[in-house]
Design a protein around this motif. Structure first.
Motif, mmCIF file in Angstrom:
data_model
loop_
_atom_site.group_PDB
_atom_site.id
_atom_site.type_symbol
_atom_site.label_atom_id
_atom_site.label_comp_id
_atom_site.label_asym_id
_atom_site.label_seq_id
_atom_site.Cartn_x
_atom_site.Cartn_y
_atom_site.Cartn_z
ATOM 1 N N GLY A 196 0.794 -1.219 0.000
ATOM 2 C CA GLY A 196 0.000 0.000 0.000
ATOM 3 C C GLY A 196 0.823 1.263 0.000
ATOM 4 N N THR A 197 2.058 1.199 0.516
ATOM 5 C CA THR A 197 2.893 2.404 0.634
ATOM 6 C C THR A 197 4.085 2.440 -0.312
ATOM 7 O OG1 THR A 197 4.196 1.355 2.394
ATOM 8 C CG2 THR A 197 2.267 2.648 3.072
ATOM 9 N N GLN A 198 4.442 1.296 -0.911
ATOM 10 C CA GLN A 198 5.659 1.252 -1.721
ATOM 11 C C GLN A 198 5.432 0.875 -3.184
ATOM 12 O OE1 GLN A 198 8.559 -1.249 0.250
ATOM 13 N NE2 GLN A 198 8.213 -0.283 2.242
ATOM 14 N N PHE A 199 4.329 0.245 -3.506
ATOM 15 C CA PHE A 199 4.088 -0.189 -4.882
ATOM 16 C C PHE A 199 3.836 1.024 -5.769
ATOM 17 C CE2 PHE A 199 1.178 -1.586 -8.283
ATOM 18 C CZ PHE A 199 1.886 -2.672 -8.796
ATOM 19 N N THR A 200 4.594 1.121 -6.867
ATOM 20 C CA THR A 200 4.461 2.276 -7.766
ATOM 21 C C THR A 200 3.980 1.873 -9.152
ATOM 22 O OG1 THR A 200 6.799 2.102 -8.384
ATOM 23 C CG2 THR A 200 6.236 3.580 -6.541
ATOM 24 N N GLY A 201 3.525 0.638 -9.305
ATOM 25 C CA GLY A 201 2.964 0.217 -10.586
ATOM 26 C C GLY A 201 3.639 -0.988 -11.188
ATOM 27 N N ALA A 202 4.926 -1.185 -10.912
ATOM 28 C CA ALA A 202 5.669 -2.320 -11.478
ATOM 29 C C ALA A 202 5.716 -3.460 -10.470
ATOM 30 C CB ALA A 202 7.077 -1.897 -11.858
ATOM 31 N N PHE A 203 5.509 -4.685 -10.962
ATOM 32 C CA PHE A 203 5.497 -5.852 -10.076
ATOM 33 C C PHE A 203 6.921 -6.377 -9.891
ATOM 34 C CE2 PHE A 203 1.145 -5.543 -11.447
ATOM 35 C CZ PHE A 203 0.430 -5.854 -10.288
ATOM 36 N N ASP A 204 7.722 -5.534 -9.225
ATOM 37 C CA ASP A 204 9.103 -5.917 -8.945
ATOM 38 C C ASP A 204 9.126 -6.996 -7.856
ATOM 39 O OD1 ASP A 204 10.051 -3.981 -10.728
ATOM 40 O OD2 ASP A 204 9.951 -2.429 -9.171
ATOM 41 N N MET A 205 10.187 -7.789 -7.883
ATOM 42 C CA MET A 205 10.354 -8.845 -6.888
ATOM 43 C C MET A 205 11.382 -8.433 -5.841
ATOM 44 S SD MET A 205 10.399 -12.070 -9.541
ATOM 45 C CE MET A 205 11.417 -11.144 -10.679
ATOM 46 N N ALA A 206 11.299 -9.059 -4.678
ATOM 47 C CA ALA A 206 12.257 -8.810 -3.604
ATOM 48 C C ALA A 206 12.887 -10.127 -3.182
ATOM 49 C CB ALA A 206 11.562 -8.144 -2.407
ATOM 50 N N LEU A 207 14.128 -10.080 -2.739
ATOM 51 C CA LEU A 207 14.853 -11.268 -2.331
ATOM 52 C C LEU A 207 14.239 -11.886 -1.085
ATOM 53 C CD1 LEU A 207 17.315 -13.165 -2.631
ATOM 54 C CD2 LEU A 207 18.603 -11.540 -1.216
ATOM 55 N N ASP A 208 13.992 -13.181 -1.146
ATOM 56 C CA ASP A 208 13.472 -13.932 -0.003
ATOM 57 C C ASP A 208 14.664 -14.452 0.799
ATOM 58 O OD1 ASP A 208 12.306 -15.608 1.809
ATOM 59 O OD2 ASP A 208 11.215 -16.811 0.344
ATOM 60 N N ASN A 209 14.966 -13.781 1.920
ATOM 61 C CA ASN A 209 16.133 -14.173 2.716
ATOM 62 C C ASN A 209 16.038 -15.604 3.229
ATOM 63 O OD1 ASN A 209 17.729 -11.641 2.820
ATOM 64 N ND2 ASN A 209 15.891 -10.829 3.794
ATOM 65 N N GLY A 210 14.817 -16.046 3.510
ATOM 66 C CA GLY A 210 14.646 -17.399 4.025
ATOM 67 C C GLY A 210 14.954 -18.476 2.998
ATOM 68 N N SER A 211 15.011 -18.099 1.723
ATOM 69 C CA SER A 211 15.289 -19.090 0.680
ATOM 70 C C SER A 211 16.779 -19.311 0.458
ATOM 71 C CB SER A 211 14.658 -18.644 -0.642
ATOM 72 O OG SER A 211 15.384 -17.548 -1.213
ATOM 73 N N ILE A 212 17.626 -18.429 0.999
ATOM 74 C CA ILE A 212 19.062 -18.486 0.699
ATOM 75 C C ILE A 212 19.695 -19.703 1.372
ATOM 76 C CG2 ILE A 212 21.264 -17.312 0.986
ATOM 77 C CD1 ILE A 212 19.744 -14.668 0.866
ATOM 78 N N ARG A 213 20.395 -20.497 0.552
ATOM 79 C CA ARG A 213 21.091 -21.685 1.062
ATOM 80 C C ARG A 213 22.471 -21.731 0.425
ATOM 81 N NH1 ARG A 213 15.938 -25.742 0.020
ATOM 82 N NH2 ARG A 213 14.458 -24.507 1.243
#
Length: 979
Positions: free
Chosen positions: A604-621
């Motif tokens: 609600g506060t950061q989306f500016t129109g593009a469906f950018d992805m963010a790194l999932d820290n829990g997935s890092i192995r």
């Protein structure tokens, strides 16, 4: 070196090659020699001895000097079968083999498809593509089988131990060996079998050889002809002191597949009132009726474009007698794109009413008021690239003493350019106009589809695909990027004299695996426009234009041979067009956009129109595994009461050290979406780096004995201890909790960095009867006692005390974690019969495998936490063929009974551990033929899945359908050139 070519009186091309004794050996076994060199020296020697009389006879026929060592290589199907028989007969242990019929001509277009013709070997198919991907040997599949390229471990970025055989180009493979008993000088790291893929080398066929192939294939539903082309060149120079072999292959398969699915059958308890039409909150809090329900149901159509490039170069140098240096490089890159569209409908157990249960507790009918209906579209992409470089040095220091050194470096990438691996879109209607929808289950998963009833806006089925009420829901994007690097060194020395050979050495193997994923769950952007729009109520979302949908696809005869009607149409659209439409609405931070999820936390506060992805820290192995090994083995050949007796004893010591690193996070809060009350957002703590170390050491003995009762009847006894290491992707040191979840389906997965390997004590007893050339029958009994079994337990528990906003109580997560568990025993018998009917050209190869275990799955036991032997199933194969006068024709029938494929389902949120996935019985019939137009030119045709069989799976009980894929037939026609 001279060569003589001639045509036999049957019109079949044969070749006589005058060569030195060392060249005879390489030529006799072709590409399979590479496999035999690693632990099957006796097989090589005997095969060469068998070849000598035929070579002498051919030389005499040609008027050559009979003192010159010669060899006749008969190409074609019968020649390949004879070489396979010789390898099996002369191997120290239990070995089955498949060799190329000629250079550039492997029996099947897929390596796994060829392997399934062997006793005890079955395949697993990729449902969407219909391609054989993996193998099961004696009931042990996937990670239990080690795959080697010319004796070297190949890297795989998928995170498991198994190799996806659809990434291995079969056209220029020299041969396959399946070692069902271990060779300690090669490996003891497979409880099922060790599969060695042998590639041709220039010294295998001295002189100049060229092979070209070109074909076109079509899958009957895709309706598009796609090409496969390849070329191989091999030559030796300077009196055969230098050699070079180069090959390259481009392969493409297009497949259109229809799929019907239930994503999971979670088990739990209903409140008694749910068996009626209404429940009060107080009534709903008391649950006592056991049952399993459909978490999500739907249907999709999938179009797959599968492209693969294979390349190989091998250089050989023989600077002096007894010295051979080989440098080779193998490269493969597979690019798979799958575009799909369909529908999927989500159900929540607490929301079900009018529930009907059968005697097993399967929900066979229900209704859910206000159900949302999602129309889905997606694009899944994967690029799997592997490159392996190896250097091998062999030195025969004297008549008795030899040495070998081998080193290789292999790297595998999954999406090496950081490609977006998945784009998924959901649109639909619900809430205010959501129907009281339900599903009826009217039969077995082998032939009956789940039937939706009361579907459509307000229950009006004629408006099922009414685009005027379609609104936005969610956008899910992921980008997964893995790498796997394998470094290995091996050194050995051998002393051999008449009747005795001893070999000793050591090896080092380092496997470094890295994994990470980015997605739209972490930043919550997946919930930018949920709620289905104004037509569905006041929750949020925007209406989507009717122009988004480009077609209606009928579901009539969607799955051949299955009863049960589906809704009449699937709506065709793409995730890319949907994202483009939503992005085109503008920046919701710069202007007010009605329907945007302003209350959705970070979105609600950061989306500016593009469906950018963010790194999932829990997935890092980041996992590194290092293994040092020492081995010694001895072979003795003696006579016992006038009968040849072969004794082979070996010992291998392995020491393994594992370092595992990742980032740990725990949930701190759960919020319910204001745009869609079925969606949840889990807030996580700041990531904390975590690293662990573990180690283990095992002594792995083996013993092989063979007694030749007569020249044609052989007895075998074998005993060994082998291990299978846990998949690398299971060794993460942290628990992972997804940020984007759904009401009633909170999940988490726990890491297990200290898992120990499976251990197996193996015993074989066999009788083999080689009663005439190219014909034999055998019976092989085997037992495997397996300990340290790794089981996937699922427990329902709270994490960090966070509260579920839908209940006001501590949130209950279904947490899946792997642990070392109980022991089990597998017993079985393999029956094989190969027969050629004299000079008629007709013959067959038949086998059957019957297996059993002391730990079968009990569907009535709800206290289990996911343990039983997976992969066990009786199977049978028959290949009937004709090979004469330049014409080859073959029909192959492969059957496998129902078996437990795995624990876990796509939605695994039940209360009784990891729910099972069973694969239904499968029978597939394939046909292939070729004709030698000239000595150099052969035309061929192949038809796969003649009877249009489908692949289907089910849950705990037979009527709990999970997946059914209709992947159709495939036809291929082409031509091969050999020079």
């Amino acid at each position: 070196m001279s060569r003589i070519y001639y045509q036999s009186n049957r019109g079949r091309a044969s070749k006589v090659v005058l060569a030195s004794a060392s060249s005879v050996l390489a030529l006799m076994l072709g590409g399979v020699a590479s496999a035999a060199e690693h632990g099957h020296d006796a097989a090589i020697a005997t095969a060469a001895a068998l070849a000598a009389p035929a070579a002498e006879q051919a030389a005499t026929a040609q008027g050559s000097d009979p003192s010159v060592v010669e060899e006749v290589i008969v190409t074609g199907l019968r020649g390949s079968l004879q070489r396979n028989l010789d390898i099996k007969r002369n191997a120290a242990g239990v070995v089955d083999a498949i060799s190329a019929e000629d250079i550039g001509k492997f029996p099947d277009s897929n390596v796994a498809a060829s392997l399934q013709r062997l006793p005890g070997v079955s395949i697993q198919r990729s449902g969407a593509r219909g391609e054989p991907q993996g193998i099961t040997v004696r009931g042990f599949g996937g990670d239990f089988n080690e795959t080697l390229y010319d004796g070297r471990r190949i890297s795989t970025a998928t995170g498991g131990r198994s190799v996806d055989f659809s990434t291995v180009g079969a056209d220029f493979v020299g041969g396959l060996s399946v070692l069902k008993t271990p060779d300690v000088s090669l490996s003891s790291s497979s409880i099922g079998a060790t599969v060695n893929v042998a590639f041709p080398k220039p010294f295998d066929h001295p002189g100049r050889r060229m092979a070209l192939s070109a074909s076109a294939s079509v899958q009957d539903d895709a309706g598009k002809f796609v090409p496969t082309v390849g070329a191989l060149f091999s030559d030796t120079f300077a009196d055969n002191k230098f050699g070079v072999l180069v090959d390259a292959m481009y392969t493409r398969h297009d497949t259109q597949t229809n799929r019907v699915y239930v994503s999971g059958w979670p088990g739990g308890y209903y409140a008694p009132c749910q068996l009626t039409a209404t429940c009060t909150p107080a009534q709903l809090s008391t649950k006592s009726v056991l049952g399993w329900f459909e978490q999500q149901a739907g249907a999709t159509q999938i179009y797959t474009k599968d492209e693969r490039i294979d390349g190989r170069i091998a250089l050989q140098w023989a600077p002096s007698d007894g010295v051979v240096v080989t440098l080779d490089n193998n490269y493969t890159r597979q690019n798979v794109r799958q575009d799909n569209f369909g529908y999927g409908i989500w159900f929540n157990q607490d929301g079900l009413r009018n529930v009907k249960l059968d005697q097993n507790g399967t929900t066979v009918d229900f209704s859910q008021a206000g159900s949302q209906t999602d129309f889905t579209a997606g694009t899944d992409r994967s690029v799997l690239q592997t490159n392996q470089t190896g250097l091998n040095f062999k030195w025969d220091a004297s008549e008795n003493l030899s040495f070998e050194a081998d080193g290789s470096y292999a790297k595998s990438w999954l999406n090496p350019g950081g490609q977006v691996s998945s784009d998924n879109a959901d649109v639909g209607y619900g809430f205010g106009i959501g129907p009281s929808l339900g599903i009826s289950i009217g039969g077995d998963s082998k032939n009956t589809l789940p039937v939706l009833h009361n579907y459509g806006p307000n229950g009006d089925g004629t408006r099922w695909a009414d685009t005027s009420v379609m609104g936005s829901h969610v956008v899910v994007r992921t980008a997964q990027e893995n790498t796997d690097v394998v470094k290995q060194l091996r050194f050995s020395g051998a002393w051999e004299q008449e009747g005795f050979k001893i070999k000793a050495g050591g090896s080092y193997l380092e496997d470094h695996y890295k994994f990470q994923q980015s997605n739209t769950f972490v930043n919550n952007y997946w919930q930018a426009y949920p709620g289905y729009g104004p037509a569905s109520g006041p929750n949020g979302g925007v209406m989507v234009p009717a122009s988004l949908f480009t077609d209606k696809v009928s579901t009539k005869n969607f799955i051949p041979g299955f009863d049960g009607a589906l809704p009449p149409f699937l709506l065709k659209f793409t995730a890319q067009d949907y994202q483009k439409f939503l992005t085109g609405l503008g920046n919701p931070q710069a202007k007010n956009i009605p329907g945007f999820n302003y209350g959705g936390g970070t979105v609600g506060t950061q989306f500016t129109g593009a469906f950018d992805m963010a790194l999932d820290n829990g997935s890092i192995r980041d996992i590194t595994e290092k293994t040092w090994a020492l081995f010694v083995k001895a072979n003795f050949d003696v006579d016992v009461a006038g009968m040849p007796f072969h004794f082979n004893a070996g010992l291998r010591q392995e020491n393994t050290h594992v370092t595992s690193a990742g980032f740990g996070q725990v949930p701190t809060a759960i919020t319910r979406s204001t745009g869609d009350p079925t969606l949840l957002t889990v807030s996580l703590s700041a990531p904390q780096a975590v690293s662990t170390k573990s180690s283990y050491s095992y002594l792995l003995p083996s013993l092989d004995m063979k007694l030749e009762l007569t020249e044609s009847i052989h007895l075998r006894l074998d005993a060994s201890r082998t291990l299978t290491r846990p998949s690398l992707n299971l060794l993460t040191p942290v628990a992972s909790v997804g940020t984007g979840q759904r009401v009633g389906a909170l999940t988490a997965s726990g890491g297990s960095p200290s898992l120990k390997p499976y251990l197996a004590d193996n015993f074989d007893a066999a009788v083999e009867w080689y009663y005439k050339p190219n014909s034999y029958a055998s019976v092989n009994f085997f037992i495997k006692d397996v300990s340290n079994f790794i089981v996937g337990g699922t427990q329902r528990q709270t994490i960090n005390g966070v509260v579920d906003p839908t209940t006001g109580q501590p949130a209950i997560f279904s947490v899946t974690q792997q642990v070392n568990g109980p022991d089990a025993t597998v017993r079985g018998v393999e029956l094989a019969w190969q027969h050629v009917f004299g000079d008629s050209g007709f013959g067959f190869n038949a086998n059957a495998t019957l297996v059993d275990t002391n730990r079968p799955y009990n569907p009535k036991d709800i206290s289990q936490s996911g343990f039983a032997i997976t992969g066990l199933a009786d199977s049978a194969n028959l290949v009937a063929f004709y090979d004469k006068n330049g014409l080859e024709a073959r029909i192959a029938v492969n059957y496998r009974k129902e078996y437990l494929r795995a624990f876990g389902q796509n939605q695994n949120t039940g209360a009784f551990g990891s729910e099972p996935t069973f694969e239904n019985p499968n029978l597939q019939i394939d046909f292939s033929t070729s004709y030698a137009i000239t000595k150099q030119i052969t035309g061929f045709f192949e038809a796969l899945n003649l009877t249009n069989e489908v692949q289907s799976t089910h849950g705990r009980f037979d009527n709990q359908l999970l997946d059914v894929f209709a992947y159709g037939r495939r036809y291929t026609a082409g031509v091969r050139f050999r020079f």
